[in-house]
Enzyme design. Sequence first.
Site, PDB file in Angstrom:
ATOM      1  N   TRP A 161       0.763  -1.290  -0.091  1.00  0.00           N
ATOM      2  CA  TRP A 161      -0.130   0.136  -0.196  1.00  0.00           C
ATOM      3  C   TRP A 161       0.770   1.072  -0.011  1.00  0.00           C
ATOM      4  O   TRP A 161       1.431   1.934   1.042  1.00  0.00           O
ATOM      5  CB  TRP A 161      -1.021   0.007   1.292  1.00  0.00           C
ATOM      6  CG  TRP A 161      -1.977  -0.963   1.214  1.00  0.00           C
ATOM      7  CD1 TRP A 161      -2.928  -1.161   0.449  1.00  0.00           C
ATOM      8  CD2 TRP A 161      -1.815  -2.542   1.832  1.00  0.00           C
ATOM      9  NE1 TRP A 161      -3.781  -2.390   0.553  1.00  0.00           N
ATOM     10  CE2 TRP A 161      -2.771  -3.156   1.190  1.00  0.00           C
ATOM     11  CE3 TRP A 161      -0.878  -3.020   2.582  1.00  0.00           C
ATOM     12  CZ2 TRP A 161      -3.323  -4.435   1.961  1.00  0.00           C
ATOM     13  CZ3 TRP A 161      -1.141  -4.227   3.104  1.00  0.00           C
ATOM     14  CH2 TRP A 161      -2.386  -4.965   2.471  1.00  0.00           C
ATOM     15  N   HIS A 182      -6.924   1.994   2.194  1.00  0.00           N
ATOM     16  CA  HIS A 182      -8.045   1.112   1.987  1.00  0.00           C
ATOM     17  C   HIS A 182      -9.227   1.334   3.105  1.00  0.00           C
ATOM     18  O   HIS A 182      -8.742   2.226   4.083  1.00  0.00           O
ATOM     19  CB  HIS A 182      -7.593  -0.630   2.124  1.00  0.00           C
ATOM     20  CG  HIS A 182      -6.721  -0.848   3.244  1.00  0.00           C
ATOM     21  ND1 HIS A 182      -6.241  -2.145   3.482  1.00  0.00           N
ATOM     22  CD2 HIS A 182      -6.090  -0.036   4.102  1.00  0.00           C
ATOM     23  CE1 HIS A 182      -5.588  -1.978   4.586  1.00  0.00           C
ATOM     24  NE2 HIS A 182      -5.358  -0.982   4.850  1.00  0.00           N
ATOM     25  N   ARG A 208      -3.754   6.362  -2.909  1.00  0.00           N
ATOM     26  CA  ARG A 208      -2.582   5.655  -2.837  1.00  0.00           C
ATOM     27  C   ARG A 208      -1.763   6.316  -3.712  1.00  0.00           C
ATOM     28  O   ARG A 208      -2.126   6.917  -4.561  1.00  0.00           O
ATOM     29  CB  ARG A 208      -2.736   4.129  -3.336  1.00  0.00           C
ATOM     30  CG  ARG A 208      -3.739   3.340  -2.319  1.00  0.00           C
ATOM     31  CD  ARG A 208      -3.223   2.041  -2.853  1.00  0.00           C
ATOM     32  NE  ARG A 208      -4.387   0.955  -2.203  1.00  0.00           N
ATOM     33  CZ  ARG A 208      -4.655  -0.186  -2.302  1.00  0.00           C
ATOM     34  NH1 ARG A 208      -4.115  -0.860  -3.243  1.00  0.00           N
ATOM     35  NH2 ARG A 208      -5.619  -0.799  -1.437  1.00  0.00           N
ATOM     36  N   GLN A 222     -13.559   1.978  -2.135  1.00  0.00           N
ATOM     37  CA  GLN A 222     -13.585   0.696  -1.894  1.00  0.00           C
ATOM     38  C   GLN A 222     -15.062   0.500  -1.105  1.00  0.00           C
ATOM     39  O   GLN A 222     -15.469   1.310  -0.440  1.00  0.00           O
ATOM     40  CB  GLN A 222     -12.464   0.241  -0.896  1.00  0.00           C
ATOM     41  CG  GLN A 222     -11.097   0.034  -1.698  1.00  0.00           C
ATOM     42  CD  GLN A 222      -9.981  -0.749  -0.964  1.00  0.00           C
ATOM     43  OE1 GLN A 222     -10.149  -0.859   0.190  1.00  0.00           O
ATOM     44  NE2 GLN A 222      -9.068  -1.098  -1.705  1.00  0.00           N
ATOM     45  N   VAL A 265      -5.554 -11.503   6.923  1.00  0.00           N
ATOM     46  CA  VAL A 265      -6.426 -12.757   6.601  1.00  0.00           C
ATOM     47  C   VAL A 265      -5.792 -13.934   6.744  1.00  0.00           C
ATOM     48  O   VAL A 265      -4.578 -14.296   6.375  1.00  0.00           O
ATOM     49  CB  VAL A 265      -7.474 -12.580   5.344  1.00  0.00           C
ATOM     50  CG1 VAL A 265      -8.326 -11.490   5.522  1.00  0.00           C
ATOM     51  CG2 VAL A 265      -6.459 -12.404   4.476  1.00  0.00           C
ATOM     52  N   ALA A 319     -13.789 -11.294   5.627  1.00  0.00           N
ATOM     53  CA  ALA A 319     -13.892 -10.081   5.479  1.00  0.00           C
ATOM     54  C   ALA A 319     -13.259 -10.019   3.792  1.00  0.00           C
ATOM     55  O   ALA A 319     -12.743 -10.747   3.198  1.00  0.00           O
ATOM     56  CB  ALA A 319     -12.700  -9.160   6.011  1.00  0.00           C
TER      57      ALA A 319
HETATM   58  C1  YSA Z   1      -8.556  -8.031   1.688  1.00  0.00           C
HETATM   59  C2  YSA Z   1      -8.692  -8.921   2.779  1.00  0.00           C
HETATM   60  C3  YSA Z   1      -9.674  -8.505   3.732  1.00  0.00           C
HETATM   61  O1  YSA Z   1     -10.037  -9.289   4.710  1.00  0.00           O
HETATM   62  C4  YSA Z   1     -10.310  -7.228   3.611  1.00  0.00           C
HETATM   63  C5  YSA Z   1     -10.089  -6.415   2.623  1.00  0.00           C
HETATM   64  C6  YSA Z   1      -9.112  -6.761   1.508  1.00  0.00           C
HETATM   65  C7  YSA Z   1      -8.665  -5.895   0.654  1.00  0.00           C
HETATM   66  C8  YSA Z   1      -7.523  -4.820   0.810  1.00  0.00           C
HETATM   67  N1  YSA Z   1      -7.734  -4.140   1.994  1.00  0.00           N
HETATM   68  C9  YSA Z   1      -6.919  -4.328  -0.299  1.00  0.00           C
HETATM   69  O2  YSA Z   1      -7.097  -2.784  -0.153  1.00  0.00           O
HETATM   70  N2  YSA Z   1      -6.587  -5.053  -1.127  1.00  0.00           N
HETATM   71  S1  YSA Z   1      -6.197  -4.326  -2.590  1.00  0.00           S
HETATM   72  O3  YSA Z   1      -5.082  -3.630  -2.563  1.00  0.00           O
HETATM   73  O4  YSA Z   1      -6.137  -5.688  -3.751  1.00  0.00           O
HETATM   74  O5  YSA Z   1      -7.645  -3.576  -3.171  1.00  0.00           O
HETATM   75  C10 YSA Z   1      -8.764  -4.394  -3.168  1.00  0.00           C
HETATM   76  C11 YSA Z   1      -9.560  -3.653  -4.353  1.00  0.00           C
HETATM   77  O6  YSA Z   1      -9.514  -2.312  -4.571  1.00  0.00           O
HETATM   78  C12 YSA Z   1      -8.914  -4.140  -5.851  1.00  0.00           C
HETATM   79  O7  YSA Z   1      -9.425  -5.459  -6.073  1.00  0.00           O
HETATM   80  C13 YSA Z   1      -9.461  -3.086  -6.792  1.00  0.00           C
HETATM   81  O8  YSA Z   1     -10.603  -3.454  -7.056  1.00  0.00           O
HETATM   82  C14 YSA Z   1      -9.516  -1.770  -5.806  1.00  0.00           C
HETATM   83  N3  YSA Z   1      -8.418  -1.099  -6.005  1.00  0.00           N
HETATM   84  C15 YSA Z   1      -7.067  -1.240  -5.495  1.00  0.00           C
HETATM   85  N4  YSA Z   1      -6.160  -0.376  -5.810  1.00  0.00           N
HETATM   86  C16 YSA Z   1      -6.802   0.609  -6.792  1.00  0.00           C
HETATM   87  C17 YSA Z   1      -8.275   0.045  -6.847  1.00  0.00           C
HETATM   88  N5  YSA Z   1      -8.939   0.593  -7.667  1.00  0.00           N
HETATM   89  C18 YSA Z   1      -8.521   1.595  -8.399  1.00  0.00           C
HETATM   90  N6  YSA Z   1      -7.261   1.946  -8.386  1.00  0.00           N
HETATM   91  C19 YSA Z   1      -6.524   1.479  -7.562  1.00  0.00           C
HETATM   92  N7  YSA Z   1      -5.411   2.139  -7.697  1.00  0.00           N
END
Ligand code: YSA
Length: 351
Positions: A161, A182, A208, A222, A265, A319
């Site tokens: 992140w 997030h 981010r 999100q 997780v 989650a």
């Molecule tokens: C994972 C496990 C859990 O128990 C709960 C939540 C999570 C998600 C975790 N917090 C997270 O942020 N994962 S992620 O970085 O892969 O982002 C989740 C989703 O947010 C992605 O699948 C995407 O749909 C969206 N996302 C992430 N970065 C993004 C974005 N959408 C647009 N622009 C970006 N830069």
Amino acid sequence: MQPTVTPEAIDEIREEALGKLDSLEDLDEVESWRVAYLGRKGRLSSILRDIGGLPQEERRAVGAVGNRSRSLLEERLSQRLEAIKSAGLAGLADTDRIDVTLPGRPIAVGRLHPTTQIVREICSAFMAMGFQVVEGPEVEWDRYNFELLNIPRDHPARDMWNSLWIDHRNERGEHNMLLRTHTSPMQARVMEKMRPPVRVIVPGKCYRYEATDATHEWHFYQVEGLAVDDGITFADLKGTLYEFARRVFGSDRRVRFRCDYFPFVEPGVDMSIDCFSCQGGGCRICRDTGWIEIMGAGMVHPKVLEGVGYDPRVYTGFAFGLGPERIAMLKYGIDDIRLFYSNDLRFLRQF
Ligand code: YSA
């Protein structure tokens, strides 16, 4: 001082006023005339005020002349007003007239931004499955964004992140406040306040420090989900997320779960939907994979449960965190996420 009011003086003022009246051309000029002769400080009003100072025997006769003159001027004034008003209307060009029977001009009505629409749709799908909506802060403490999610300071997982830090430090001089990367910090905030059973979803904005491309923005939404109770299993997670995908995309779209790593997780997965553009064949949008990832998910790590005072031997939970813009892209065939926030009305008007 002896009053100068005489019938002759009144006659003179009246005739002067009448002489000017016919040459008045608009409502402003008529008003000035009224003020000049009949207004509180007007010439006729002023002279008539002096009648009270005349000897008794003259007062009645001069008073009668004064009242007749005032009535006459008032009557002529209203006749002149009428004449000007009707001449004004008659003189209007056709284009100046108001046709009250014409339909009104439509008022430009705004609409909800496509992100707002899809966030609402996602929330409705989960609300129908018993989840409750909560919201939280976009400026977050390190403790909630990372530490309570089992990501200690200096842990390499923080690199997943890229963060935008606020210029605020703890007593050891370390940055401790950031724009949330997030919505997961709300897991800890919710569990600190509630006892199980917990079933919440958290829509909100995230930030981010990363380069943008067709599927990545530096600010995006999100929707976090969290369910904790005794006896929750991975089957509940899969069942809930399949049902969500069916409600939002219909039963024709293909869904893929893969193992993934998130420190909060165990086990962790990501969920993808087949690419709308190439139908799974591989293209620029899906980076030749045929799939577009829409969320990360997993079973809540025992350390996260312990951190908020839940006993992990009693309670388990799942989650997830999904990206609404990516879901809108898949649903409506939008080929670049940057369109959402570039304020181009040609794009926004389509929703
Ligand atoms: C994972 C496990 C859990 O128990 C709960 C939540 C999570 C998600 C975790 N917090 C997270 O942020 N994962 S992620 O970085 O892969 O982002 C989740 C989703 O947010 C992605 O699948 C995407 O749909 C969206 N996302 C992430 N970065 C993004 C974005 N959408 C647009 N622009 C970006 N830069």
